[in-house]
Design an enzyme around this catalytic site. Sequence first.
Site, PDB file in Angstrom:
ATOM      1  N   HIS A  37      96.591  60.462  83.775  1.00 15.51           N
ATOM      2  CA  HIS A  37      95.389  60.376  82.371  1.00 15.51           C
ATOM      3  C   HIS A  37      96.570  60.470  81.345  1.00 15.51           C
ATOM      4  O   HIS A  37      97.308  61.795  81.474  1.00 15.51           O
ATOM      5  CB  HIS A  37      94.567  61.554  82.588  1.00 15.51           C
ATOM      6  CG  HIS A  37      93.575  61.792  81.279  1.00 15.51           C
ATOM      7  ND1 HIS A  37      92.521  60.850  81.026  1.00 15.51           N
ATOM      8  CD2 HIS A  37      93.504  62.529  80.162  1.00 15.51           C
ATOM      9  CE1 HIS A  37      91.899  61.010  79.833  1.00 15.51           C
ATOM     10  NE2 HIS A  37      92.486  62.018  79.420  1.00 15.51           N
ATOM     11  N   MET A 141      83.595  64.234  76.887  1.00 18.67           N
ATOM     12  CA  MET A 141      84.587  65.483  76.398  1.00 18.67           C
ATOM     13  C   MET A 141      83.805  66.586  76.867  1.00 18.67           C
ATOM     14  O   MET A 141      82.648  66.917  76.256  1.00 18.67           O
ATOM     15  CB  MET A 141      84.840  65.316  74.923  1.00 18.67           C
ATOM     16  CG  MET A 141      85.804  64.155  74.878  1.00 18.67           C
ATOM     17  SD  MET A 141      87.631  64.008  75.706  1.00 18.67           S
ATOM     18  CE  MET A 141      88.200  65.560  75.522  1.00 18.67           C
TER      19      MET A 141
HETATM   20  C1  DX5 Z   1      92.028  67.063  75.301  1.00 20.90           C
HETATM   21  C2  DX5 Z   1      92.595  66.235  76.137  1.00 20.90           C
HETATM   22  C3  DX5 Z   1      92.344  66.446  77.514  1.00 20.90           C
HETATM   23  C4  DX5 Z   1      93.436  67.627  77.842  1.00 20.90           C
HETATM   24  C5  DX5 Z   1      92.785  68.473  78.917  1.00 20.90           C
HETATM   25  O1  DX5 Z   1      92.028  66.492  73.928  1.00 20.90           O
HETATM   26  O2  DX5 Z   1      91.845  64.770  76.106  1.00 20.90           O
HETATM   27  O3  DX5 Z   1      92.793  65.300  78.483  1.00 20.90           O
HETATM   28  O4  DX5 Z   1      94.489  67.402  78.312  1.00 20.90           O
HETATM   29  O5  DX5 Z   1      93.341  69.823  78.940  1.00 20.90           O
HETATM   30  P1  DX5 Z   1      92.821  71.065  79.862  1.00 20.90           P
HETATM   31  O6  DX5 Z   1      92.530  70.513  81.394  1.00 20.90           O
HETATM   32  O7  DX5 Z   1      93.982  71.881  79.749  1.00 20.90           O
HETATM   33  O8  DX5 Z   1      91.643  71.407  79.344  1.00 20.90           O
HETATM   34 ZN    ZN Z   2      92.119  63.224  77.423  1.00 19.24          ZN
END
Ligand code: DX5
Ligand code: ZN
Length: 223
Positions: A37, A141
């Site tokens: 990702h 999200m």
């Molecule tokens: C946030 C990103 C995520 C982020 C997630 O804006 O889209 O992909 O890296 O990080 P974690 O898993 O640490 O919440």
């Molecule tokens: Zn992301």
Amino acid sequence: MAQPRPLLIAPSVLASDFGKLGAEIAAVDRAGADWIHLDVMDGHFVPNLTFGPPIIKAVRGTTNKFFDAHLMVSNPDALLGEYAAAGAEMITVHIEACTHLHRTLAAIRELGCKAGVSLNPATPIHGLEYVLDQLDMVLVMSVNPGFGGQKYIPEAAQKVAAIRHMLGERDVHIQVDGGVTPETAPLVYHAGADVLVAGSAVFKGGEESAYKANIEAIRQACA
Ligand code: DX5
Ligand code: ZN
């Protein structure tokens, strides 16, 4: 009740050591990642800045895993061809940033990529209703985008369930991104998500053996 879909884990490189990004991607590949990702941030749609097509291209050769580009940018249409040429296989745009979402999704598929749409935590799902057949993935999200290491927002699970219902029999992934850990992963997986993004929860420990254990812990929690 439909059969649960196979779980895919997509480590977010945002939590990796950018000083050795290629090596970090190779390490999570060996540690059991399904997808990689890639969080693209433009300092406008979200306050933070990360990287774009040149960096994606530079690390493309470090793995054969599926490259999943999450564009947190205000004008995704401007560079879609560059992301595809760099090796992105899924291109996910934010619904909040797309005035002509239908056209943008068609453009992504015309480039030979899979098309994803992401919804911020406060964004309702009804904007998906007339593009359901133009989609390969919906990204829910579960934090406000822009930073790793934030706390999971629990309403994400009911949103996942509502989207899975809306999708019906369509073969569309639902991805959840933000605050995914062994504690929160089962909540969204059992609600109908099948691709879980995890940054901090995968890259904690800073080495390949830790990444392997971290990925396994998320799988076990969902089993
Ligand atoms: C946030 C990103 C995520 C982020 C997630 O804006 O889209 O992909 O890296 O990080 P974690 O898993 O640490 O919440
Ligand atoms: Zn992301």
